[in-house]
Design an enzyme around this catalytic site. Structure first.
Site, PDB file in Angstrom:
ATOM      1  N   CYS A 118       4.175   3.807  -5.346  1.00  7.84           N
ATOM      2  CA  CYS A 118       3.281   4.952  -5.584  1.00  7.84           C
ATOM      3  C   CYS A 118       4.116   6.194  -5.892  1.00  7.84           C
ATOM      4  O   CYS A 118       4.001   7.230  -5.241  1.00  7.84           O
ATOM      5  CB  CYS A 118       2.375   5.177  -4.373  1.00  7.84           C
ATOM      6  SG  CYS A 118       0.928   6.198  -4.714  1.00  7.84           S
TER       7      CYS A 118
ATOM      8  N   CYS B  20       0.535   0.723 -10.200  1.00  8.59           N
ATOM      9  CA  CYS B  20      -0.739   0.416  -9.539  1.00  8.59           C
ATOM     10  C   CYS B  20      -1.008  -1.085  -9.469  1.00  8.59           C
ATOM     11  O   CYS B  20      -1.671  -1.561  -8.544  1.00  8.59           O
ATOM     12  CB  CYS B  20      -1.885   1.118 -10.267  1.00  8.59           C
ATOM     13  SG  CYS B  20      -1.796   2.931 -10.211  1.00  8.59           S
TER      14      CYS B  20
ATOM     15  N   CYS C  98      -7.873   2.839  -2.858  1.00  6.54           N
ATOM     16  CA  CYS C  98      -7.356   4.059  -3.487  1.00  6.54           C
ATOM     17  C   CYS C  98      -8.425   4.710  -4.355  1.00  6.54           C
ATOM     18  O   CYS C  98      -8.916   4.110  -5.322  1.00  6.54           O
ATOM     19  CB  CYS C  98      -6.124   3.721  -4.326  1.00  6.54           C
ATOM     20  SG  CYS C  98      -5.384   5.142  -5.159  1.00  6.54           S
TER      21      CYS C  98
ATOM     22  N   CYS D 271       0.502  -2.497  -6.270  1.00  9.65           N
ATOM     23  CA  CYS D 271       0.174  -1.803  -5.023  1.00  9.65           C
ATOM     24  C   CYS D 271      -0.673  -2.697  -4.115  1.00  9.65           C
ATOM     25  O   CYS D 271      -1.683  -3.255  -4.549  1.00  9.65           O
ATOM     26  CB  CYS D 271      -0.573  -0.508  -5.318  1.00  9.65           C
ATOM     27  SG  CYS D 271      -1.061   0.397  -3.822  1.00  9.65           S
TER      28      CYS D 271
ATOM     29  N   GLU E 219      16.823  10.402   9.149  1.00  9.76           N
ATOM     30  CA  GLU E 219      15.730  11.205   8.610  1.00  9.76           C
ATOM     31  C   GLU E 219      16.223  12.554   8.096  1.00  9.76           C
ATOM     32  O   GLU E 219      15.743  13.053   7.074  1.00  9.76           O
ATOM     33  CB  GLU E 219      14.647  11.411   9.674  1.00  9.76           C
ATOM     34  CG  GLU E 219      13.892  10.148  10.056  1.00  9.76           C
ATOM     35  CD  GLU E 219      13.180   9.516   8.875  1.00  9.76           C
ATOM     36  OE1 GLU E 219      12.820  10.242   7.924  1.00  9.76           O
ATOM     37  OE2 GLU E 219      12.985   8.289   8.898  1.00  9.76           O
TER      38      GLU E 219
END
Length: 641
Positions: free
Chosen positions: A361, A367, A376, A370, A183
């Site tokens: 995204c 889209c 959304c 997705c 991370e």
């Protein structure tokens, strides 16, 4: 031996005079862009020994007003901020209450987008099937990018782990260490780049205990090329703290608050990732990708980089979502009270949101692919817009306009959003291109006009003959274009430009003089050739640069030399080797490299004036930044290596 303040000021004045008095007939070094005019109240010192002021050279001038008035203003501001914060917390709790009965809100009317705060309740919060769909999608793609830190969750309830607490602790210790390092490395860095660094890191230090015992220079060398080198230093310090703590003993805490409090360099995002992925706790993981995803899911048209209220709302939404996901049960759930059990769901959920923001995204979203476009808000609004243009089937009716006093105050004006720059470097509107010299002026947040509240309908007149039965390619493009407006695009600040004189000083025995940078700031703790910042108000000529480099190299070996004296008797100027451009996130740097030879015996200059200077017989192995290594390549080429 350190220079006194008086010596430093004297040297600064003399060097600046020398640059200004350079002959105009000399060859001028032309910077890539004209330097900014200097502010007489903010004059940086040319005599700064290294580039340690590159990231914080500009300070804010502040003049205190009347003391009593200032105290009163501070009290009022503090009270106002506290009241606003408490009000937002109550609002978030009401908006995101899992047990709350909610009504369906159709897309709000464009372009006014008048709506109340209830419009921003995540639809996924009330759609268990939508949450399950995102997890199914993630499970199907989680291995596609071959990230070595993505592994199966360590379930403490399995027979093997439950019967051997020591083995379970060893597994969790290793897993927490892996997720933590990944991370930190992934911050501001692409996944494809991090994979090789992560693999090499764990080949060198397989456990956190081995990292704690590593040499600082070795850690910096392993981090070379990832940038933001202070992160490597904090990781090393944190490893020593975690391993030396009588309670932790090498195992990172499972609670977010404890991670943030005890482990240096760990903020709430990294803490959430470790807590959720490793320990199965219901902790939100919100990075830049997740902020973008949630901004579109909630239809929140705000600044996710600097607007605290917007950021807090998105974090609150993420927290509510991961908590409801943690309580979801499925066919594979173990028996017992699900609410009291940890599981792999929080970690999978957080990674799913990040994966979605990283792959689909994106600033220019896909889209069509997705898995959660049905929940959304940005997609629904775009679909409504495409429908009014006859590019998609007729959509559901617009949301009724709320009362003025109930309207949302988190969203920015839709017109301002359309004027913003493109996050992924796309073209600006034609009106912006028409006058490239015009400067964009910041505008105040616009309030919706009264007419927006009293419009009876948001539907446009369109011929029914042309209404398609499915979304057309042009309709999909309309949806994508609308989704791209979420979140608000922030105009990036102009990158500051800076020039430095880099002096590579080689001894007769082949060793080079190197200098360690300060432990804080740009390239913290790395080694470099002695370098000098050129002030913005200096005349930039090749002759002046050469002379100043000679004097600076001489002063590096012997600070007692008078500034206007000739070159150090044992220092020979060889040549200017060239210039190296290097771009940081906030700084465009040009390094002019000069080579010198120090003609001395083997035992001469063994003790140098600065404790941060030393001679190196193997520059290649030193922990240097990538830009300085390019300077070293020029030196090697000059030596015929």
């Amino acid at each position: 031996m350190r220079r006194s303040l008086r010596q430093a000021r004297h040297r600064t004045s003399e060097v600046q005079n020398l640059l200004r008095e350079a002959t105009p007939e000399a060859d001028t070094i032309k910077p890539s862009a004209p330097p900014e005019q200097s502010n007489p109240r903010k004059r940086s010192a040319l005599a700064t020994r290294t580039r340690n002021d590159a990231s914080n050279s500009d300070g804010d001038d502040y003049q205190a007003s009347d003391q009593e008035l200032s105290k009163k203003k501070r009290k009022v501001a503090s009270r106002s901020k506290s009241t606003s914060k408490n009000g937002n917390l109550q609002l978030f709790q009401q908006l995101l209450d899992i047990d709350r009965e909610v009504s369906d809100f159709p897309p709000c009317q464009l372009p006014q987008r008048v709506h109340n705060v209830d419009y921003h309740r995540p639809l996924l919060l009330d759609s268990r099937e939508g949450r399950a769909e995102l997890l199914r999608w993630f499970d199907s793609v989680s291995c596609q990018r071959s990230m070595p830190w993505r592994k199966a969750w360590i379930d403490p309830r399995t027979q093997e782990n439950a019967s051997d607490p020591a083995l379970l602790r060893q597994k969790l210790e290793r897993r927490a260490y892996e997720v933590w390092i990944s991370e930190i490395m992934l911050q501001q860095t692409r996944v494809a780049v991090v994979i090789d660094y992560w693999n090499r890191w764990f080949q060198k230090w397989p456990t956190i205990h081995e990292l704690a015992g590593a040499k600082p220079d070795d850690v910096l060398a392993a981090w070379r090329g990832l940038g933001y080198y202070s992160r490597a230093t904090r990781i090393h310090e944190a490893a020593k703290i975690v391993c030396g703590d009588p309670v932790m003993k090498g195992l990172l805490p499972s609670a977010v608050d404890e991670l943030v409090a005890k482990v240096p360099g760990v903020g709430r995002y990294t803490a959430g990732a470790v807590s959720a992925i490793v320990f199965g706790e219901a902790a939100p993981m919100v990075d830049g990708n997740v902020l973008r995803v949630l901004s579109r899911q909630l239809g929140l048209l705000g600044n996710v980089k600097s607007n605290k209220a917007v950021i807090d709302l998105l974090w609150a939404a993420a927290d509510s979502l991961v908590n409801v996901v943690a309580k979801d049960s499925d066919e594979e759930a173990t028996s017992g009270s699900v609410d009291e059990q940890t599981s792999d769901r929080p970690g999978r959920w957080g990674q799913a949101l990040m994966e979605l923001g990283s792959t689909l995204c994106t600033p220019k979203p896909d889209c069509e692919a997705c898995p959660i476009s049905s929940s959304c808000r940005a997609y629904s609004e775009g679909l409504q817009l495409a429908s009014t243009k006859g590019l998609a089937p007729k959509a559901m009716p617009n949301v009724p306009a709320p009362d003025i006093e109930d309207s949302c105050n988190f969203c920015e004006s839709f017109e301002d959003a359309q004027d913003g720059g493109d996050e992924d470097g796309g073209a600006l509107p034609i009106s912006k291109k028409a006058n490239p010299t015009s400067k964009a002026k910041p505008r105040a947040k616009r309030q919706a006009t009264l007419s927006a509240f009293f419009n009876e309908t948001g539907e446009h007149t369109h011929s029914t003959k042309s209404i398609p039965t499915e979304i057309t390619p042009a309709g999909l493009a309309t949806i994508v274009d609308h989704a791209r407006k979420f979140p608000i695009k922030v105009v990036k600040k102009a990158v500051k430009e800076q020039e430095t004189l880099v002096c590579a000083i080689r001894r007769s025995d082949g060793r080079y003089l190197i200098h360690r940078r300060p432990q804080k700031g740009l390239l913290a703790g790395l080694w470099e050739f002695p370098s000098l910042i050129v002030t913005e108000d200096s005349e930039r000529t090749a002759t002046a640069y050469k002379q100043v480099a000679k004097l600076f190299a001489s002063e590096t070996l012997d600070p007692t030399l008078e500034l206007k004296s000739s070159l150090h008797p044992k220092l020979k100027f060889v040549n200017k080797l060239g210039s190296v451009p290097w771009l940081f996130s906030h700084l465009k740097l040009t390094m002019h490299v000069f080579l010198f030879e120090c003609q001395c015996s083997d035992d001469e200059f063994n003790i140098l004036p600065s404790i941060n200077d030393r001679w190196s017989s193997s520059v290649e192995e030193e922990s240097m930044g990538t830009g300085m290594r390019k300077c070293w390549e020029l030196v090697r080429q000059a030596n015929g290596d």
